[in-house]
Design a protein around this motif. Structure first.
Motif, short mmCIF file in Angstrom:
data_model
loop_
_atom_site.label_atom_id
_atom_site.label_comp_id
_atom_site.label_asym_id
_atom_site.label_seq_id
_atom_site.Cartn_x
_atom_site.Cartn_y
_atom_site.Cartn_z
N VAL A 190 -9.41 25.90 18.53
CA VAL A 190 -8.06 25.85 19.07
C VAL A 190 -7.77 24.43 19.53
O VAL A 190 -8.60 23.80 20.20
N SER A 191 -6.62 23.91 19.18
CA SER A 191 -6.27 22.54 19.56
C SER A 191 -5.56 22.53 20.91
O SER A 191 -4.80 23.44 21.24
N LEU A 192 -5.83 21.48 21.67
CA LEU A 192 -5.16 21.34 22.96
C LEU A 192 -4.88 19.88 23.27
O LEU A 192 -5.49 18.97 22.70
N VAL A 193 -3.96 19.69 24.20
CA VAL A 193 -3.74 18.41 24.85
C VAL A 193 -3.81 18.65 26.34
O VAL A 193 -3.29 19.66 26.85
N TYR A 194 -4.48 17.74 27.02
CA TYR A 194 -4.76 17.84 28.45
C TYR A 194 -3.80 16.90 29.16
O TYR A 194 -3.97 15.68 29.10
N ILE A 195 -2.77 17.42 29.81
CA ILE A 195 -1.69 16.58 30.35
C ILE A 195 -1.74 16.57 31.88
O ILE A 195 -1.67 17.61 32.53
N GLU A 196 -1.81 15.36 32.43
CA GLU A 196 -1.89 15.20 33.88
C GLU A 196 -0.55 14.81 34.51
O GLU A 196 -0.28 15.15 35.66
N LYS A 197 0.28 14.06 33.75
CA LYS A 197 1.58 13.65 34.29
C LYS A 197 2.63 13.84 33.21
O LYS A 197 2.41 13.48 32.04
N LEU A 198 3.78 14.38 33.60
CA LEU A 198 4.87 14.66 32.67
C LEU A 198 6.10 13.90 33.14
O LEU A 198 6.68 14.21 34.18
N GLY A 199 6.49 12.87 32.38
CA GLY A 199 7.64 12.06 32.72
C GLY A 199 8.12 11.33 31.49
O GLY A 199 7.92 11.78 30.36
N ASN A 241 1.43 18.59 18.30
CA ASN A 241 1.85 19.99 18.35
C ASN A 241 0.65 20.92 18.62
O ASN A 241 0.30 21.77 17.79
N PRO A 242 0.04 20.82 19.80
CA PRO A 242 -1.19 21.59 20.08
C PRO A 242 -0.94 23.08 20.23
O PRO A 242 0.17 23.52 20.56
N ASP A 243 -2.00 23.83 19.98
CA ASP A 243 -1.94 25.28 20.23
C ASP A 243 -1.79 25.57 21.71
O ASP A 243 -1.16 26.56 22.10
N MET A 244 -2.43 24.74 22.53
CA MET A 244 -2.44 24.94 23.98
C MET A 244 -2.22 23.61 24.68
O MET A 244 -2.54 22.55 24.15
N ILE A 245 -1.69 23.69 25.88
CA ILE A 245 -1.65 22.56 26.80
C ILE A 245 -2.34 23.01 28.08
O ILE A 245 -2.10 24.13 28.56
N ILE A 246 -3.22 22.18 28.61
CA ILE A 246 -3.82 22.49 29.90
C ILE A 246 -3.49 21.37 30.89
O ILE A 246 -3.35 20.21 30.51
N ILE A 247 -3.37 21.77 32.15
CA ILE A 247 -3.00 20.86 33.24
C ILE A 247 -4.18 20.80 34.19
O ILE A 247 -4.65 21.84 34.67
N PRO A 248 -4.71 19.62 34.49
CA PRO A 248 -5.87 19.55 35.39
C PRO A 248 -5.54 20.07 36.78
O PRO A 248 -4.41 19.94 37.26
#
Length: 354
Positions: A190-199, A241-248
């Motif tokens: 499963v593909s993901l991107v790990y995003i800490e800040k959204l701006g 275009n990841p399957d998932m996004i995770i937020i630390p």
């Protein structure tokens, strides 16, 4: 005396362990420098931000920590430790107030027998040793170095058996995950991107020390730079275009709802399918002794088609905190650890972890 040797990605840690609390202690820190103490210290100062809860996991008391980094206290207020071990928030934060720069005068006033300090800059250690303080240096940031923090805390406190119990949880859990996902084909991950800040610029965690392969995951932002973070734009997110996004967990003000409400992200698969997750609080620091729980949690949300990876993950979480810290979180705290409220919109999340 018992000699234990650990080999890892960056270094070998050779330690000589005295099991009785009244016997001398001798070990090598991450500089390879031999540290000797007549007995487990009754007065210890820590500047490493994560050191208070790591050291507590071995010592099981705050009585011996006479000074810590003010940043440690500020960060722990947002971690599970504020509820689980509230006395950690009552520690004296005078050891450092600006990153890792030691407040030498304040530390001297506490008369510590040992100071735990970061190794990355010798200028952070020299002022302490110049005034006669004994320093154990901790390096960063490989997985093995972080496991060494646990080992050294066990040795210093005179409780190596507690450190060994914590490390056994880590190794056993990771071995089980590797057995399940280690041979998983790339097209099944499963593909993901790990995003800490959204701006305007989006900060992603590109190269953390966490091994996502243990969970059958591929981190689309990973590269060969070795940089922990990098900034990307919305166009790059859509390219991935990841399957998932995770937020630390340490991104305390960012939640899945921020992604679902974002006007530019509604067409992204992870957002459309409500597969944006706040990582549980056992991942609030990459140095947390309970960090191994993250691989199990991540596999459970990434691969529901594989059936129950852990039949009672809530019990696993509770038991881990008992083994590591000697404290059992109640059901309400387990809910907060697992971020049930933040992740409520993710299909099946509550049923999986309730």
């Amino acid at each position: 005396m018992k000699t234990v040797v650990f080999t890892g990605l960056a270094a070998m840690l050779a330690v000589s362990v005295a099991h009785a609390a009244d016997k001398p202690i001798s070990f090598e820190d991450h500089r390879g420098q031999k540290i000797e103490l007549a007995a487990p210290p009754e007065r210890i100062a820590t500047i490493i931000r994560a050191a208070p809860f790591i050291y507590y996991s071995a010592d099981r008391t705050t009585d011996h920590m006479v000074a810590v980094n003010a940043d440690s206290i500020a960060r722990m207020k947002n971690f599970v430790y504020a509820d689980l071990i509230p006395e950690l928030l009552e520690l004296d934060g005078a050891a450092a107030r600006d990153g890792f720069a030691p407040n030498v005068e304040a530390i001297l006033a506490t008369n510590p027998q040992l100071v735990i300090q970061a190794m990355h800059n010798p200028d952070l250690i020299e002022p302490l040793e110049r005034v006669g303080l004994k320093v154990a240096a901790w390096g960063c940031c490989s997985e093995q170095q972080r496991l060494d923090y646990i080992t050294m805390s066990g040795i210093i406190s005179g409780h190596p058996e507690r450190a060994e119990a914590t490390l056994k949880l880590h190794y056993d859990s990771n071995a089980a995950m590797k057995a399940k996902f280690g041979e998983l084909a790339d097209d099944k991950k499963v593909s993901l991107v790990y995003i800490e800040k959204l701006g305007d610029q989006i900060q992603v965690v590109a190269n953390p020390s966490q091994d996502f392969s243990l969970s059958g995951i591929k981190n689309l932002a990973a590269d060969d730079s070795g940089e922990w973070w990098k900034n990307v734009d919305v166009e790059q997110l859509f390219t991935w275009n990841p399957d998932m996004i995770i937020i630390p967990a340490q991104a305390v003000t960012l939640n899945p709802s921020d992604f679902y409400a974002h006007p530019l992200l509604s067409g992204m698969d992870a957002v459309k399918n409500k597969r944006v997750y706040k990582v549980p609080k056992f991942n609030a620091s990459p140095d947390s002794p309970e960090l191994f729980l993250s691989a199990v949690w991540l596999a459970m949300v990434a691969h529901p088609e594989m059936g129950p990876i852990d039949q009672d993950f809530r019990k696993t979480v509770r038991d881990a905190y008992v083994t590591i810290y000697g404290r059992e979180p109640d059901d309400a705290l387990v809910n907060r650890i697992l971020e049930l409220e933040a992740n409520i919109q993710a299909p099946g999340y509550a049923a999986l972890f309730k």
